[in-house]
Scaffold this motif. Structure first.
Motif, PDB file in Angstrom:
ATOM      1  N   ARG A   1       0.836  -1.209   0.000  1.00  0.00           N
ATOM      2  CA  ARG A   1       0.000   0.000   0.000  1.00  0.00           C
ATOM      3  C   ARG A   1       0.869   1.256   0.000  1.00  0.00           C
ATOM      4  NH1 ARG A   1      -2.875  -0.996   4.437  1.00  0.00           N
ATOM      5  NH2 ARG A   1      -4.321  -2.292   3.259  1.00  0.00           N
TER       6      ARG A   1
ATOM      7  N   ALA B   1       1.156   4.024  -3.057  1.00  0.00           N
ATOM      8  CA  ALA B   1       0.863   5.425  -2.762  1.00  0.00           C
ATOM      9  C   ALA B   1       2.049   6.341  -3.025  1.00  0.00           C
ATOM     10  CB  ALA B   1       0.421   5.559  -1.304  1.00  0.00           C
TER      11      ALA B   1
ATOM     12  N   THR C   1      -4.262   3.505  -7.291  1.00  0.00           N
ATOM     13  CA  THR C   1      -3.852   4.636  -6.455  1.00  0.00           C
ATOM     14  C   THR C   1      -4.551   5.919  -6.889  1.00  0.00           C
ATOM     15  OG1 THR C   1      -1.688   3.647  -6.018  1.00  0.00           O
ATOM     16  CG2 THR C   1      -1.886   6.031  -5.716  1.00  0.00           C
TER      17      THR C   1
ATOM     18  N   LEU D   1      -7.023   8.241  -4.609  1.00  0.00           N
ATOM     19  CA  LEU D   1      -6.814   9.671  -4.384  1.00  0.00           C
ATOM     20  C   LEU D   1      -8.019  10.490  -4.851  1.00  0.00           C
ATOM     21  CD1 LEU D   1      -3.074   9.809  -5.483  1.00  0.00           C
ATOM     22  CD2 LEU D   1      -3.949  10.285  -3.175  1.00  0.00           C
TER      23      LEU D   1
END
Length: 387
Positions: A34, A38, A174, A178
């Motif tokens: 993760r 990111a 990702t 976001l």
């Protein structure tokens, strides 16, 4: 698209027996994955090796060359200087220049090899990740997340161009995350449209249809991702053989762009240029075997190769493939073979469009034209060079 838990399991399975015993549990691996997706850190050994084994890619292809000293870049150096002289850890000057850099990268997309653009995009993502660790206001934090969303989306597009699907899926996941955090409908819609495009190029047409329609449901009505997703739906219907649905979508696109002004930077990948609709019409009509595609394709190619406009060599190559298909529909196979050969030898055909060239070559071979041998050899050379 793999989940992060599946990715963790694949990493563990790729490890040698001696290494497996020293690896952390799946939950810990998921946390590391993760953070990697990111943009918070880059994997180090032994995880770099495991990623390479899972994706069957070299370390340089997946992570870029590992420099002996910290790599510097003029663009990010300038941004760091702007940060140092601003009144805060981030500052308006740094944010504005970062947002401008995102636009510059999106403008560069049609004329830059995807591997080269991916390197530049990664550098900016790494810089944004460092800024997120600093002191900032809530407004600055959101602008940084939005910037990271656009950069992740563009990086995903580059990976898909290179047929690096697992890496592209991670970047796209990702970007979508976001978009949710920042409630940014435009990025969310572009994520779905990009995934639809990948499904279309992979031959998963029903999924591409669902995704393109889903993008339209999420996108601000009449905005760039809405129009692009609508045009994408038309291309999917063409691949499905739905002539009536295809023409209905083409009429919808025509209505959407009829009063749309040309953007200041029409080559921007995420700003819909009304002139694009002609290119999509050419592609869509060519895919349903309509000879009416020919004049559209010739018009698009003439515009893209004109000395008066900005250079868009990759789009010009796609237009040549559209023209080839249209010429086959108009029973002009010799010219179709010539146009296809020029696309294959242009040096601008990206891997995500190889399948289109392969389809044309197959149709030319079926007509037993002597040019088929040369086309087949050029295509084989292209695939070998890409590999």
């Amino acid at each position: 698209m793999w989940s992060q838990k599946r990715m963790a399991a694949e990493l563990r399975n790729a490890a040698d027996a001696d290494l497996q015993g020293s690896l952390p549990e799946i939950a810990s691996l998921v946390r590391g994955i993760r953070r990697y997706e990111a943009g918070e850190h880059r994997p180090e050994d032994p995880y770099r090796t495991l990623y390479c084994r899972v994706f069957r890619m070299s370390e340089e292809e997946l992570f870029g060359a590992r420099p002996e000293v910290p790599e510097r870049d003029d663009e990010t150096d300038a941004l760091e200087l702007a940060q140092r002289i601003s009144a805060t850890d981030v500052g308006e000057e740094t944010l504005s220049r970062l947002e401008g850099a995102v636009d510059d990268l999106a403008v560069a997309y049609p004329r830059t090899p995807p591997a080269e653009l991916l390197i530049r995009t990664r550098r900016h993502l790494a810089y944004v990740a460092r800024l997120l660790d600093g002191k900032k206001t809530l407004a600055e934090h959101r602008r940084l997340l939005v910037t990271a969303g656009w950069l992740s989306l563009l990086a995903s597009t580059c990976h898909i161009d290179l047929r690096q699907f697992p890496a592209g899926a991670a970047r796209l996941r990702t970007a979508a995350q976001l978009a949710r955090h920042t409630e940014h409908a435009e990025i969310a819609a572009w994520c779905l449209e990009t995934e639809a495009w990948q499904a279309l190029t992979s031959g998963d047409h029903r999924r591409a249809l669902d995704l393109s329609q889903g993008a339209q449901a999420v996108a601000p009505k009449g905005g760039s991702p809405y129009i692009q997703a609508t045009a994408q739906e038309g291309r999917v219907w063409a691949r499905l053989g739905g002539r009536r649905e295809t023409r209905a979508v083409l009429r919808r696109v025509e209505g959407l762009v009829s009063s749309l002004p040309t953007p200041d930077r029409p080559e921007h990948h995420y700003r819909y240029d009304p002139a694009k609709s002609i290119a999509y019409t050419a592609t869509t009509l060519a895919w349903i075997g309509d000879p009416a595609a020919e004049p559209y394709a010739r018009q698009v190619l003439a515009r893209l190769e004109s000395a008066d406009g900005p250079a868009r060599p990759r789009r010009a190559v796609s237009a040549r493939l559209d023209l080839s298909l249209a010429l086959l529909a108009a029973d002009q196979p010799e010219e179709a073979a010539h146009v296809t050969l020029s696309a294959l030898t242009s040096g601008r055909l990206v891997p995500s469009n190889f399948w289109r060239a392969a389809e044309i070559i197959e149709r030319i071979e079926a007509r037993r034209l002597p040019e088929a041998t040369e086309l087949h050899e050029a295509y084989a050379h292209l695939r070998q060079a890409s590999a």
